[in-house]
Write an enzyme that holds these catalytic residues in place. Sequence first.
Site, PDB file in Angstrom:
ATOM      1  N   HIS A   1      10.565   4.102   4.288  1.00 57.53           N
ATOM      2  CA  HIS A   1      10.276   3.610   2.940  1.00 57.53           C
ATOM      3  C   HIS A   1      11.478   3.935   2.050  1.00 57.53           C
ATOM      4  O   HIS A   1      12.176   4.921   2.280  1.00 57.53           O
ATOM      5  CB  HIS A   1       9.032   4.353   2.446  1.00 57.53           C
ATOM      6  CG  HIS A   1       8.445   3.861   1.179  1.00 57.53           C
ATOM      7  ND1 HIS A   1       8.901   4.260  -0.053  1.00 57.53           N
ATOM      8  CD2 HIS A   1       7.416   3.012   0.939  1.00 57.53           C
ATOM      9  CE1 HIS A   1       8.171   3.684  -1.000  1.00 57.53           C
ATOM     10  NE2 HIS A   1       7.267   2.917  -0.431  1.00 57.53           N
TER      11      HIS A   1
ATOM     12  N   GLN B   1       1.739   7.705   4.961  1.00 64.84           N
ATOM     13  CA  GLN B   1       0.845   6.740   5.618  1.00 64.84           C
ATOM     14  C   GLN B   1       0.038   7.362   6.756  1.00 64.84           C
ATOM     15  O   GLN B   1      -0.828   6.704   7.315  1.00 64.84           O
ATOM     16  CB  GLN B   1       1.655   5.560   6.180  1.00 64.84           C
ATOM     17  CG  GLN B   1       2.300   4.693   5.128  1.00 64.84           C
ATOM     18  CD  GLN B   1       1.289   3.956   4.255  1.00 64.84           C
ATOM     19  OE1 GLN B   1       0.115   3.800   4.614  1.00 64.84           O
ATOM     20  NE2 GLN B   1       1.726   3.514   3.092  1.00 64.84           N
TER      21      GLN B   1
ATOM     22  N   CYS C   1       8.787  -2.047  -0.181  1.00 66.46           N
ATOM     23  CA  CYS C   1       9.692  -0.884  -0.357  1.00 66.46           C
ATOM     24  C   CYS C   1      10.275  -0.450   0.978  1.00 66.46           C
ATOM     25  O   CYS C   1      10.458   0.755   1.227  1.00 66.46           O
ATOM     26  CB  CYS C   1       8.989   0.276  -1.039  1.00 66.46           C
ATOM     27  SG  CYS C   1       8.366  -0.129  -2.655  1.00 66.46           S
TER      28      CYS C   1
HETATM   29  N1  PMP Z   1       6.534   6.784   2.201  1.00 69.48           N
HETATM   30  C1  PMP Z   1       5.761   5.836   2.716  1.00 69.48           C
HETATM   31  C2  PMP Z   1       5.765   5.616   4.193  1.00 69.48           C
HETATM   32  C3  PMP Z   1       4.973   5.060   1.867  1.00 69.48           C
HETATM   33  O1  PMP Z   1       4.211   4.103   2.380  1.00 69.48           O
HETATM   34  C4  PMP Z   1       5.002   5.293   0.474  1.00 69.48           C
HETATM   35  C5  PMP Z   1       4.171   4.479  -0.499  1.00 69.48           C
HETATM   36  N2  PMP Z   1       4.090   3.134  -0.223  1.00 69.48           N
HETATM   37  C6  PMP Z   1       5.821   6.299  -0.004  1.00 69.48           C
HETATM   38  C7  PMP Z   1       6.563   7.033   0.877  1.00 69.48           C
HETATM   39  C8  PMP Z   1       5.906   6.611  -1.460  1.00 69.48           C
HETATM   40  O2  PMP Z   1       4.693   7.124  -1.902  1.00 69.48           O
HETATM   41  P1  PMP Z   1       4.423   7.341  -3.453  1.00 69.48           P
HETATM   42  O3  PMP Z   1       4.729   6.038  -4.116  1.00 69.48           O
HETATM   43  O4  PMP Z   1       2.973   7.706  -3.502  1.00 69.48           O
HETATM   44  O5  PMP Z   1       5.328   8.437  -3.904  1.00 69.48           O
END
Ligand code: PMP
Length: 425
Positions: A143, A223, A384
């Site tokens: 991500h 996740q 993302c």
């Molecule tokens: N890592 C992964 C694998 C994610 O799916 C996400 C959120 N989509 C994040 C990090 C970031 O999480 P957050 O927006 O809750 O900080």
Amino acid sequence: MPDVSAPLVPRPSVGVQGRPGGFTAESVRQDFPVLHRTVNGHPLVWLDNAATTQKPRQVIEALTAYYSTANSNIHRGAHTMAREATEAYEAGRAAVADFLGAPSPDDVVFVRGTTEAVNLVAQTWGRAHLGPGDDILVPVLEHHSNIVPWQLIAKETRARVVPVPLTRNGEIDQDAYADLLSARTRLVVISHASNVLGTVPPVKEMTALAHRYGARVLVDGAQAVAHFPVDVLDLGADFYALSGHKLFAPTGIGALYTRQEILAGMAPWQGGGNMIESVDFGKTTFAAVPHRMEAGTGHISGVIGLLAAVNWLTSLDRAAVAAYEDALMSYALQALATVPGLELIGSAPDRIAVLTFTLAGHDPATVADWLDRDGIAVRAGHHCAQPALAHYGLESAARASLALYNTSDDVDRLVTSLRGLQASA
Ligand code: PMP
């Protein structure tokens, strides 16, 4: 209204019954008020769980009870409600530590979420330990929140961010990983489950290999935690990050586990109240970890909600939950195969139920919009994770992500609606 009465392919049969301690999707659905609303005239089908999960009434009620009976600032109050709120907050820390298999609540720092956890590690541990010529290995499926903070700190410290390639089916290429590891590797970061491909990499083995080179390992559990039990000691992780909102808890709260000997040596991340022992213009001394890392008033109600969510999830038979989600994913894969022009990306043998796809003749935003009209929430875009999509030559895709409260009816509604879109073209 599509006819959803007939199953599209044989339904999953998972022989798990009853609560408490047991699990059925139908029974947990009763805990989620929002799952009983309609959207655009149709009963809601929530398939955007990788973006955020819905909240059970146990979490909603814990928040209401906290604000109705116990709202107070914590740690420095000399009255009953301050003590009650502090106890609940620290019970939340203990629950998260237990949930992750961490040896002590002191190993857990509360943060806003995974993004903040990664930035904290980059700006504190990273700033102290990274230097010119050091490598940070970052798999291509990460991500953006596990890529960009490393790019930022690498630029400042003149370290290098080194991508670890993927195989065609969306696994981290283990041969390439082994080749990229070297005495220069200071840090390896790995998602415990990919938000776009679903891949669950062999984190334990990758961590053991990284440690042989003296590298630290940060695991992004955003996740993973809602889908299967995690044991940070068994994984060998040096850092483990999670977001409450992907774990049936409120937004704005998350946690960072750090191995105690590393955390104790980490410089403060932000300055302010709560993180100090004494302040003087001549010399300021800092509180012990984890409080040293939690400047200012924390998200107290968020922690109370996270505590309720962890208690709720761990009251279920988690092996049964994981088995159910696996069976539901197999069902969804078979059912989606009946949609003309649908192509899934990511087929790692070990993965969570994240189904990212393209549909011939329709851009992903149109697909999401069409499904929304049928009351079905999926996500469309780059999720993302642009490098992961680029690996498949894509800039955008649609994604249906399943959670423990989804059912084969939900999958049928998705598939019927997608078939309807293809038939309308
Ligand atoms: N890592 C992964 C694998 C994610 O799916 C996400 C959120 N989509 C994040 C990090 C970031 O999480 P957050 O927006 O809750 O900080």
